[in-house]
Design an enzyme around this catalytic site. Structure first.
Site, mmCIF file in Angstrom:
data_model
loop_
_atom_site.group_PDB
_atom_site.id
_atom_site.type_symbol
_atom_site.label_atom_id
_atom_site.label_comp_id
_atom_site.label_asym_id
_atom_site.label_seq_id
_atom_site.Cartn_x
_atom_site.Cartn_y
_atom_site.Cartn_z
ATOM 1 N N ASP A 91 55.299 60.169 84.428
ATOM 2 C CA ASP A 91 55.742 61.568 83.397
ATOM 3 C C ASP A 91 54.667 62.517 84.137
ATOM 4 O OD1 ASP A 91 58.133 63.538 82.669
ATOM 5 O OD2 ASP A 91 56.827 63.626 81.193
ATOM 6 N N GLU A 149 50.722 53.613 76.554
ATOM 7 C CA GLU A 149 52.223 53.245 76.389
ATOM 8 C C GLU A 149 52.642 52.351 77.535
ATOM 9 O OE1 GLU A 149 55.025 55.905 76.494
ATOM 10 O OE2 GLU A 149 54.744 57.850 74.848
ATOM 11 N N TYR A 157 57.887 60.316 69.006
ATOM 12 C CA TYR A 157 58.650 61.568 69.146
ATOM 13 C C TYR A 157 60.286 61.858 68.478
ATOM 14 C CZ TYR A 157 55.641 62.505 73.485
ATOM 15 O OH TYR A 157 54.663 62.805 74.456
ATOM 16 N N GLU A 211 49.876 61.645 71.085
ATOM 17 C CA GLU A 211 51.164 61.970 72.140
ATOM 18 C C GLU A 211 51.950 62.461 70.249
ATOM 19 O OE1 GLU A 211 52.574 60.979 75.137
ATOM 20 O OE2 GLU A 211 50.833 60.407 76.389
#
Ligand code: BDP
Length: 604
Positions: free
Chosen positions: A163, A416, A472, A509
């Site tokens: 990303d 990740e 998230y 994160e």
């Protein structure tokens, strides 16, 4: 690998400035014996992408060419001359006066080559061919494809499996430095601290061209005074009343290394270093014997116009903004940052988690997390990827480059990756072993874990010293529902804490896309209110978990990405905009973080 500096025995030339530049359309071969057939220029160091008005150049996937001319002053010609690239993204072929002198793959680590045999008396032409292509064998990982246009010409395409925008070019300084023929090659510094005795022993190993009669090492304090010295390639020097390198309170010693021949100093190099002790013990991350709490960020090297290029004023501003907020740390997500940034962090006492380029190691990566709930879902990452060699290489080069930095307290081996998927442990075990073996300071190692890797599904947790989670809840999962997110956050952290009572846990994160200036009375997602509510919810849960040792949010600033329906001119999870203007949440976080001590939180 030593950082290039001028010393009384070494000169340094900077090749920054305007270089000739062209994309390679692969229509006619480029003849490296001739000047590049273009008058277009580009500024170095910087990414090439945002320096153009042409979309074709900006989005070019394939090869590009750079060229500059330089002179070497005559008195320097008797010296050993080394051309050094801070990085070349992602693969480089380097030609001097028409001859290929080196090749390097991997876009975020330095490489160098001796150039004496290829130099002319004047007007030396340096040509660099670069590739920005990424595939299943490179790091970062890209989906690569080729097709032909209507004229039968090859069209290459990289779909980033990550990303952030695939910025490329000569993004970091390109320099030439001189050394005498008898020269110092590398210096390894390993300080061990005796906290009770306020002393340290500093083990120094000097690698050299082998033709010195003697190697002399002096350790200077910050005022430049010699505190101890000795002779030998490999020795241990004692410092009494040692001044420790502490988070946000850095103290730097300098190891001044002299290579001596016939009683004369022939080569000299000065390496700054800090003395500090890093331990992971009983579920805590200790710096100098005290529990450290990470407050800070995942970042990017990403600024307007420079792209991913070296931008020192912004580096200085970013560190100042961090310190102003009471932050003390960041992770070099998702690639090694410039050496200049690492040196700045050493000086400023910023604690760094140093990450490799291993991002995108999950072939099914995407923003739609619902697919993982599907019974038929199978991740085949470790059958498909061929990144092991590139991964070993970047670990080697990163540790070689950053081994002496006091700011670096932990290595992040990957971001990740599909650590939940069959084959992950076999892939990662040798890489962790290698990192631990190579690091002279034996720092802790981790990877940042993706949401699908849970206490139940993650196959690799035994490999890490610190459990580092990218999460998230309330954003990609249950968007907007902070109540459910709070429960999910708490339940998962409690489970980790229960299963791994000896491992510290941190978030590397967590965040929510937020459009600066967008407000909502109802705290809707994308508003500045939602971002603040999200962080308040997260903080509340963090404070309930005893082994929770740090919060590094995503992201320090908005940054450029590839296109996608989830991205509006990039990722907006910054707590600052791309121009470094604060969003509303900065006040809340500043208030929280200035109230949390760097050392001893939760234990005092
Ligand atoms: C994680 C990645 C990071 C992304 C972030 C996001 O580690 O690179 O930018 O999520 O989606 O998947 O914002």
């Amino acid at each position: 690998m030593l950082y290039p500096i001028a010393t009384p025995t070494r000169a340094l030339l900077d090749l920054s400035g305007l270089w000739k530049f062209m994309i390679d359309e692969e229509l006619t071969p480029i003849d490296v014996n001739k000047p590049l057939p273009t008058e277009d220029v580009i500024s170095v160091p910087a990414s090439f992408n945002d320096q153009t008005a042409s979309q074709k150049i900006r989005d070019h996937s394939g090869y590009v060419w750079y060229e500059t001319n330089f002179e070497i002053a005559k008195p320097l010609r008797s010296q050993r001359l080394v051309l050094r690239f801070g990085s070349a993204t992602h693969e480089a072929w380097v030609y001097l006066n028409g001859q290929e002198i080196t090749h390097h793959k991997g876009g975020f680590t330095p490489f160098e080559v001796e150039i004496n045999d290829y130099l002319q008396d004047s007007n030396n032409r340096l040509t660099v061919k670069l590739s920005n292509l990424l595939d299943y064998s490179t790091l970062p990982v890209g989906h690569y494809s080729e097709s032909k246009d209507e004229n039968g010409h090859i069209v290459r395409k990289v779909d980033e499996n990550f990303d952030f925008f695939n910025y490329a070019g000569l993004q970091r300084p390109v320099k030439i430095y001189s050394t005498p023929q008898a020269h110092i090659d590398d210096i390894v510094i390993v300080p061990s601290v005796d906290l009770a005795d306020h002393s340290a022993s500093v083990h120094t190993t000097v690698k050299s061209s082998d033709d010195f009669d003697e190697i002399h090492v002096a350790i200077l304090d910050q005022a430049g005074k010699v505190v101890t010295s000795g002779t030998g390639e490999d020795q241990t020097l004692a410092i009494r009343d040692v001044k420790l390198w502490q988070p946000l309170n850095a103290y730097l010693y300098t190891a001044k290394v002299d290579g001596i021949q016939n009683g004369k100093v022939v080569d000299t190099y000065s390496e700054p270093f800090g003395v500090r002790k890093i331990e992971v013990k009983n579920g805590q991350f200790l710096i100098n014997g005290e529990p450290f709490y990470f407050k800070g960020f995942g970042k990017h090297e990403d600024t307007y116009v420079h792209g991913r290029g070296f931008n020192e004023p912004v580096n200085v501003l970013d560190i100042n903004l961090m310190k102003d907020m009471g932050a003390n740390s960041f992770r070099t997500s998702h690639y090694p940052y410039s050496e200049e940034m690492m040196r700045l962090c050493d000086r400023e006492g910023i604690v760094v988690i140093d990450e490799t380029t291993a991002v995108g190691l999950m072939v099914t990566f995407g923003f739609d997390v619902n697919m993982f709930a599907d019974d038929d879902y199978e991740d085949t990452t470790w059958k498909e990827l061929k990144t092991a060699e590139a991964h070993r290489q970047v670990i080697r080069e990163l540790i070689d480059r950053d081994k002496n930095h006091a700011s670096v307290v932990m290595w992040s081996i990957a971001n990740e990756a599909a650590t939940f998927s069959k084959g992950a442990h076999d892939y990662f075990k040798p890489l962790f072993d290698e990192a631990r073996e190579l690091d002279p300071q034996k720092r802790p190692c981790t990877y940042t874990s993706i949401m699908m890797a849970t206490p139940k599904t993650d196959e690799c947790i035994d490999l890490v010293d610190v459990i580092a989670l990218n999460r998230y809840y309330g954003w990609y999962i249950g968007n907007g529902d902070l109540k459910t997110a709070e429960t999910a956050t708490r339940d998962e952290l409690k489970e980790y804490q229960k299963q791994y009572p000896d491992k510290p846990i941190m978030y590397t994160e967590y965040g929510a896309d937020t459009v600066a200036g967008l407000h909502s009375k109802y705290g809707e997602p994308f508003s500045e209110e939602f971002q603040e509510d999200y962080y308040r919810m997260s903080s509340k849960v963090f404070d309930e978990i005893p082994n929770f040792v740090g919060e590094q949010l995503w992201n320090f600033a908005d940054f450029q990405t590839k296109f996608g329906i989830q991205r509006v001119q990039g990722n907006k999870k910054g707590i600052f905009t791309r121009a470094r203007e604060p969003k509303m949440v900065v006040r809340y976080l500043k208030n929280r973080w200035t109230g949390i001590p760097n050392l001893g939180y939760k234990t005092k």
